[in-house]
Design a protein around this motif. Sequence first.
Motif, mmCIF file in Angstrom:
data_model
loop_
_atom_site.group_PDB
_atom_site.id
_atom_site.type_symbol
_atom_site.label_atom_id
_atom_site.label_comp_id
_atom_site.label_asym_id
_atom_site.label_seq_id
_atom_site.Cartn_x
_atom_site.Cartn_y
_atom_site.Cartn_z
ATOM 1 N N GLN A 1 4.206 8.079 -14.127
ATOM 2 C CA GLN A 1 4.925 7.134 -14.973
ATOM 3 C C GLN A 1 5.437 5.939 -14.170
ATOM 4 O O GLN A 1 5.526 4.833 -14.694
ATOM 5 C CB GLN A 1 6.085 7.829 -15.686
ATOM 6 N N TRP A 2 5.793 6.137 -12.916
ATOM 7 C CA TRP A 2 6.284 5.007 -12.126
ATOM 8 C C TRP A 2 5.297 4.556 -11.066
ATOM 9 O O TRP A 2 5.207 3.375 -10.758
ATOM 10 C CB TRP A 2 7.643 5.313 -11.483
ATOM 11 N N LEU A 3 4.508 5.465 -10.529
ATOM 12 C CA LEU A 3 3.618 5.099 -9.436
ATOM 13 C C LEU A 3 2.386 4.336 -9.913
ATOM 14 O O LEU A 3 1.891 3.454 -9.200
ATOM 15 C CB LEU A 3 3.202 6.355 -8.666
ATOM 16 N N ASP A 4 1.890 4.640 -11.084
ATOM 17 C CA ASP A 4 0.695 3.960 -11.580
ATOM 18 C C ASP A 4 0.932 2.462 -11.804
ATOM 19 O O ASP A 4 -0.010 1.688 -11.848
ATOM 20 C CB ASP A 4 0.206 4.599 -12.884
ATOM 21 N N LYS A 5 2.184 2.072 -11.930
ATOM 22 C CA LYS A 5 2.516 0.666 -12.163
ATOM 23 C C LYS A 5 2.618 -0.129 -10.862
ATOM 24 O O LYS A 5 2.769 -1.338 -10.895
ATOM 25 C CB LYS A 5 3.848 0.569 -12.908
ATOM 26 N N LYS A 6 2.544 0.561 -9.714
ATOM 27 C CA LYS A 6 2.720 -0.104 -8.428
ATOM 28 C C LYS A 6 1.396 -0.219 -7.692
ATOM 29 O O LYS A 6 0.541 0.644 -7.792
ATOM 30 C CB LYS A 6 3.691 0.685 -7.549
ATOM 31 N N VAL B 1 4.125 -0.436 -2.615
ATOM 32 C CA VAL B 1 4.612 0.788 -1.985
ATOM 33 C C VAL B 1 4.863 0.547 -0.499
ATOM 34 O O VAL B 1 5.915 0.936 0.035
ATOM 35 C CB VAL B 1 3.615 1.952 -2.198
ATOM 36 N N LEU B 2 3.948 -0.100 0.179
ATOM 37 C CA LEU B 2 4.110 -0.371 1.606
ATOM 38 C C LEU B 2 5.324 -1.257 1.873
ATOM 39 O O LEU B 2 6.069 -1.037 2.831
ATOM 40 C CB LEU B 2 2.844 -0.996 2.185
ATOM 41 N N GLU C 1 8.036 -1.436 0.040
ATOM 42 C CA GLU C 1 9.233 -0.628 -0.176
ATOM 43 C C GLU C 1 9.501 0.291 1.012
ATOM 44 O O GLU C 1 10.654 0.491 1.405
ATOM 45 C CB GLU C 1 9.097 0.188 -1.463
ATOM 46 N N ILE C 2 8.444 0.857 1.585
ATOM 47 C CA ILE C 2 8.598 1.719 2.763
ATOM 48 C C ILE C 2 9.163 0.918 3.926
ATOM 49 O O ILE C 2 10.088 1.368 4.611
ATOM 50 C CB ILE C 2 7.249 2.371 3.142
ATOM 51 N N GLU C 3 8.618 -0.264 4.164
ATOM 52 C CA GLU C 3 9.102 -1.107 5.256
ATOM 53 C C GLU C 3 10.561 -1.496 5.036
ATOM 54 O O GLU C 3 11.366 -1.475 5.969
ATOM 55 C CB GLU C 3 8.231 -2.350 5.387
ATOM 56 N N LYS C 4 10.918 -1.818 3.808
ATOM 57 C CA LYS C 4 12.287 -2.208 3.494
ATOM 58 C C LYS C 4 13.244 -1.041 3.740
ATOM 59 O O LYS C 4 14.309 -1.213 4.324
ATOM 60 C CB LYS C 4 12.378 -2.673 2.038
ATOM 61 N N LEU C 5 12.871 0.166 3.316
ATOM 62 C CA LEU C 5 13.718 1.338 3.518
ATOM 63 C C LEU C 5 13.922 1.629 4.995
ATOM 64 O O LEU C 5 15.035 1.930 5.427
ATOM 65 C CB LEU C 5 13.114 2.561 2.837
ATOM 66 N N SER C 6 12.848 1.557 5.772
ATOM 67 C CA SER C 6 12.976 1.885 7.190
ATOM 68 C C SER C 6 13.837 0.861 7.920
ATOM 69 O O SER C 6 14.507 1.188 8.890
ATOM 70 C CB SER C 6 11.602 1.998 7.840
ATOM 71 N N GLU C 7 13.856 -0.369 7.461
ATOM 72 C CA GLU C 7 14.707 -1.395 8.070
ATOM 73 C C GLU C 7 16.169 -1.208 7.676
ATOM 74 O O GLU C 7 17.071 -1.423 8.478
ATOM 75 C CB GLU C 7 14.250 -2.786 7.626
ATOM 76 N N GLU C 8 16.418 -0.780 6.443
ATOM 77 C CA GLU C 8 17.781 -0.676 5.930
ATOM 78 C C GLU C 8 18.509 0.565 6.419
ATOM 79 O O GLU C 8 19.696 0.526 6.678
ATOM 80 C CB GLU C 8 17.768 -0.644 4.395
ATOM 81 N N ASP C 9 17.817 1.698 6.528
ATOM 82 C CA ASP C 9 18.491 2.965 6.786
ATOM 83 C C ASP C 9 17.800 3.723 7.908
ATOM 84 O O ASP C 9 16.878 4.481 7.677
ATOM 85 C CB ASP C 9 18.519 3.806 5.509
ATOM 86 N N THR C 10 18.287 3.528 9.116
ATOM 87 C CA THR C 10 17.682 4.214 10.252
ATOM 88 C C THR C 10 18.122 5.676 10.344
ATOM 89 O O THR C 10 17.530 6.451 11.079
ATOM 90 C CB THR C 10 18.022 3.495 11.578
ATOM 91 N N ASN C 11 19.147 6.048 9.605
ATOM 92 C CA ASN C 11 19.653 7.429 9.620
ATOM 93 C C ASN C 11 19.361 8.136 8.293
ATOM 94 O O ASN C 11 20.127 8.990 7.867
ATOM 95 C CB ASN C 11 21.152 7.464 9.906
ATOM 96 N N GLN C 12 18.271 7.811 7.653
ATOM 97 C CA GLN C 12 18.017 8.325 6.316
ATOM 98 C C GLN C 12 17.844 9.838 6.268
ATOM 99 O O GLN C 12 17.973 10.442 5.216
ATOM 100 C CB GLN C 12 16.798 7.641 5.711
ATOM 101 N N TYR C 13 17.589 10.474 7.409
ATOM 102 C CA TYR C 13 17.412 11.928 7.401
ATOM 103 C C TYR C 13 18.614 12.660 7.972
ATOM 104 O O TYR C 13 18.613 13.865 8.074
ATOM 105 C CB TYR C 13 16.134 12.317 8.140
#
Length: 75
Positions: free
Chosen positions: A45-50, A55-56, A58-70
Motif C-alpha cells: 500500500q505504501w511501497l508501490d507508490k515509491k 527509497v534511497l 529516505e535511507i540517506e536522510k535517516l542515516s544523516e539524521e539519527d546516528t544512534n537509531q539502534y
Amino acid sequence: MMKTQNEIIKQGYDALINSLGITDTIRFIQYFSSGKGDYTKERHQWLDKKTLVDVLQEIEKLSEEDTNQYDEIIE
C-alpha cells in the motif's frame, strides 16, 4: 542426537529465565512480538507508490539524521 524444535524452544526459554529472571524474560519476549495484520499487503500500500530513488533518498536522510537509531533502552 538432534533436538526437536520444542526442545530447542524450551532450552532457550530456560536460558533466558536463568540469565534474566522471569520478569525480564517476559519483557524480552514481548519486545519481539510478531504483531498483527498482513505486513506484505500493507507494505504494498505504501511501497508501490515509491520509486527506488525515493527509497534511497529516505535511507540517506535517516542515516544523516539519527546516528544512534539502534540505541534503545528496554524499560
